[in-house]
Design a protein around this motif. Sequence first.
Motif, PDB file in Angstrom:
ATOM      1  N   HIS A 151      18.046   4.228  61.923  1.00  0.00           N
ATOM      2  CA  HIS A 151      18.386   2.996  61.229  1.00  0.00           C
ATOM      3  C   HIS A 151      18.697   2.933  59.842  1.00  0.00           C
ATOM      4  O   HIS A 151      18.393   3.974  59.146  1.00  0.00           O
ATOM      5  N   GLU A 152      19.432   1.966  59.557  1.00  0.00           N
ATOM      6  CA  GLU A 152      20.058   1.720  58.107  1.00  0.00           C
ATOM      7  C   GLU A 152      19.378   0.751  57.355  1.00  0.00           C
ATOM      8  O   GLU A 152      19.776   0.479  56.500  1.00  0.00           O
ATOM      9  N   SER A 153      18.213   0.380  57.806  1.00  0.00           N
ATOM     10  CA  SER A 153      17.590  -0.562  57.048  1.00  0.00           C
ATOM     11  C   SER A 153      16.075  -0.627  57.522  1.00  0.00           C
ATOM     12  O   SER A 153      15.612   0.192  58.303  1.00  0.00           O
ATOM     13  N   GLU A 154      15.151  -1.501  56.856  1.00  0.00           N
ATOM     14  CA  GLU A 154      13.695  -1.444  57.282  1.00  0.00           C
ATOM     15  C   GLU A 154      13.620  -1.888  58.798  1.00  0.00           C
ATOM     16  O   GLU A 154      14.209  -2.385  59.361  1.00  0.00           O
ATOM     17  N   LYS A 479      -0.135   9.643  71.486  1.00  0.00           N
ATOM     18  CA  LYS A 479       0.742   9.815  70.380  1.00  0.00           C
ATOM     19  C   LYS A 479       0.669   8.508  69.680  1.00  0.00           C
ATOM     20  O   LYS A 479       0.513   7.397  70.421  1.00  0.00           O
ATOM     21  N   VAL A 480       0.936   8.244  68.260  1.00  0.00           N
ATOM     22  CA  VAL A 480       1.086   6.901  67.553  1.00  0.00           C
ATOM     23  C   VAL A 480       2.635   6.834  66.945  1.00  0.00           C
ATOM     24  O   VAL A 480       2.828   7.743  66.262  1.00  0.00           O
ATOM     25  N   GLY A 481       2.980   5.805  67.308  1.00  0.00           N
ATOM     26  CA  GLY A 481       4.519   5.522  66.583  1.00  0.00           C
ATOM     27  C   GLY A 481       4.245   4.590  65.495  1.00  0.00           C
ATOM     28  O   GLY A 481       3.351   3.796  65.588  1.00  0.00           O
ATOM     29  N   ALA A 482       4.964   4.517  64.443  1.00  0.00           N
ATOM     30  CA  ALA A 482       5.020   3.824  63.310  1.00  0.00           C
ATOM     31  C   ALA A 482       6.406   3.562  62.999  1.00  0.00           C
ATOM     32  O   ALA A 482       7.391   4.294  62.887  1.00  0.00           O
ATOM     33  N   SER A 483       6.710   2.307  62.250  1.00  0.00           N
ATOM     34  CA  SER A 483       8.062   2.060  61.634  1.00  0.00           C
ATOM     35  C   SER A 483       7.860   1.302  60.349  1.00  0.00           C
ATOM     36  O   SER A 483       6.708   0.963  59.950  1.00  0.00           O
ATOM     37  N   ALA A 484       8.891   2.021  59.443  1.00  0.00           N
ATOM     38  CA  ALA A 484       8.705   1.616  58.218  1.00  0.00           C
ATOM     39  C   ALA A 484       9.717   0.781  57.226  1.00  0.00           C
ATOM     40  O   ALA A 484      10.692   0.812  57.837  1.00  0.00           O
ATOM     41  N   SER A 485       9.414   0.753  56.088  1.00  0.00           N
ATOM     42  CA  SER A 485      10.379  -0.174  55.225  1.00  0.00           C
ATOM     43  C   SER A 485      11.636   0.631  54.624  1.00  0.00           C
ATOM     44  O   SER A 485      12.631  -0.114  54.241  1.00  0.00           O
ATOM     45  N   ASP A 486      11.382   1.795  54.778  1.00  0.00           N
ATOM     46  CA  ASP A 486      12.580   2.640  54.335  1.00  0.00           C
ATOM     47  C   ASP A 486      13.640   2.860  55.441  1.00  0.00           C
ATOM     48  O   ASP A 486      14.420   3.941  55.218  1.00  0.00           O
ATOM     49  N   GLY A 487      13.493   2.483  56.604  1.00  0.00           N
ATOM     50  CA  GLY A 487      14.330   2.766  57.491  1.00  0.00           C
ATOM     51  C   GLY A 487      13.802   3.999  58.570  1.00  0.00           C
ATOM     52  O   GLY A 487      14.468   4.122  59.636  1.00  0.00           O
ATOM     53  N   SER A 488      12.858   4.167  58.403  1.00  0.00           N
ATOM     54  CA  SER A 488      11.844   5.559  59.156  1.00  0.00           C
ATOM     55  C   SER A 488      11.168   5.078  60.177  1.00  0.00           C
ATOM     56  O   SER A 488      10.597   4.034  60.207  1.00  0.00           O
ATOM     57  N   VAL A 489      11.244   5.838  61.384  1.00  0.00           N
ATOM     58  CA  VAL A 489      10.352   5.683  62.541  1.00  0.00           C
ATOM     59  C   VAL A 489       9.806   7.174  62.592  1.00  0.00           C
ATOM     60  O   VAL A 489      10.358   7.842  62.495  1.00  0.00           O
ATOM     61  N   PHE A 490       8.491   6.970  62.801  1.00  0.00           N
ATOM     62  CA  PHE A 490       7.850   8.390  62.951  1.00  0.00           C
ATOM     63  C   PHE A 490       6.661   8.346  63.983  1.00  0.00           C
ATOM     64  O   PHE A 490       6.138   7.482  64.342  1.00  0.00           O
ATOM     65  N   VAL A 491       6.686   9.698  64.706  1.00  0.00           N
ATOM     66  CA  VAL A 491       5.649   9.740  65.604  1.00  0.00           C
ATOM     67  C   VAL A 491       4.630  10.644  65.477  1.00  0.00           C
ATOM     68  O   VAL A 491       5.031  11.727  65.175  1.00  0.00           O
ATOM     69  N   LEU A 492       3.301  10.508  65.535  1.00  0.00           N
ATOM     70  CA  LEU A 492       2.214  11.417  65.178  1.00  0.00           C
ATOM     71  C   LEU A 492       1.708  11.917  66.696  1.00  0.00           C
ATOM     72  O   LEU A 492       1.264  11.199  67.578  1.00  0.00           O
ATOM     73  N   ASP A 493       1.631  13.219  66.974  1.00  0.00           N
ATOM     74  CA  ASP A 493       1.337  13.830  67.869  1.00  0.00           C
ATOM     75  C   ASP A 493      -0.208  14.303  67.792  1.00  0.00           C
ATOM     76  O   ASP A 493      -0.415  15.144  67.021  1.00  0.00           O
TER      77      ASP A 493
END
Length: 497
Positions: A151-154, A479-493
């Motif tokens: 992603h290129e934006s939040e 698994k927990v997914g999260a999305s962020a203001s810096d354009g990142s998405v991450f998944v916690l195993d």
Amino acid sequence: MAFSSDELNFLVYRYLQESGFQHSAYTFGIESYISQSNINGALVPPAALISIIQKGLYYTEAEICVGEDGSELRLIESLSLIDAVMPEIVASRQIQNQQKQSVVKNDSQETTNGEEDTATVTPAVNNTETLELGRTCIEIPAEKSTILKGHESEVFICAWNPTTDLLASGSGDSTARIWDMADNSGSPSQLILRHCIKKGGTEVPSNKDVTSLDWNCDGTLLATGSYDGYARIWMPNGRISSTLGHHKGPIFALKWNKRGNYIVSAGVDKTTIIWDAASGQYNQQFDFHLAPALDVDWQTNNSFASCGTDKIIHVCRLGLDRPVKSFYGHTNEVNAIKWDPQGNLLASCSDDMTLKIWSMKEDICVHDLQAHNKEIYTIKWSPTGPGTANPNMNLILASASFDSTVRLWDVERGACIHTLTMHTEPVYSVAFSPDGKYLASGSFDKFVHLWSTQSGQLVHSYKGTGGIFEVCWNSRGDKVGASASDGSVFVLDLRKL
């Protein structure tokens, strides 16, 4: 340095969006004609306004640190943002800085008799945050997280497919993406769902935020809502199935019903619409709100509730030309509404700092829960109690607030049973694990916290790289997914933690 008013307006508009003031951002965007500017928002990095202001603050501090003879002085005290824009304060600080540096220099010369001071200064490290977390929880190690970049934006929203480990995300770069997390590889594949509009007979990027997304019950279709006023239905392979156009402005929310044959959407045009998913046509438009509609939630397969900035909640049914029920009582805009698992009680949260519980059998709220001291952004019911997969556990309601806390409520008693206080910035999202034993919370302090719903204790914690807009659990709860203001998405195993 020269800049246009359009550029400044766009940065202010983006700042309002990133800070969660979606409705203020929309109003400002309309009044400043953002849509008519030629700025490509996808190319503007997150936190651009904060970044340029911070650089200006550094420049002002640098000016203070230059002596009359051009020598470099050490800054005695940092400037606040307000101080930095007041010329008399800046000038006063510069004089004070020079005087203090002169005194320090003279004292140093007297103490060392001209000899070089060789004392080593060890930088202070603030471990308070780590130590506090360490007493009560296990920090999730980096190897247990997968960072999804593209992603290129939040990234405002994310949601797991209910049957497979596909994670969907929606962003300000006018795309949604589907990430395949099933193979547990370090670099999961992604499908890019570009939100385009027709202009001059050709498809061009809308350059509008993807505001909402939701999977249907069996995970075969994904619906998205956008600031461009269109809802879209996508297949898991990334192909578009239908484009739903009837709103006269941005769509703030949309949801599938349980059967998967209808979608309901809420828009800034003050209306809600029920769409036929198979045909892509709208079945009925409801124009009962007096101001933008902000959220919707299905009660049954043909009835739903809606809320808006008009402070009113309506319960509507397909085929009826007036609300089945209307609830009044909030004194500020209603941000979110959620039916309990059985569809008996409706929870609402508002900028008036209250959480209210409503029943179709009553005209006034059953409970008026007042404990938060700032706006309540969202609420979630636990998947527990009668009629759920966890019938032997009590039903709980979670509320997330701009006061940096999460509260867990026993709705039957109308009592707060736990206050979760480890966050230090506004909390934008909460989500219960499928078994109801844990709650994930995401805040603009960049932390995702996992809590025990029984004890209220912090169990696990992870710090991302941007403010957290959304958290969600996969269907297995590992698994927990999260999305962020810096354009990142991450998944916690969470397996083997």
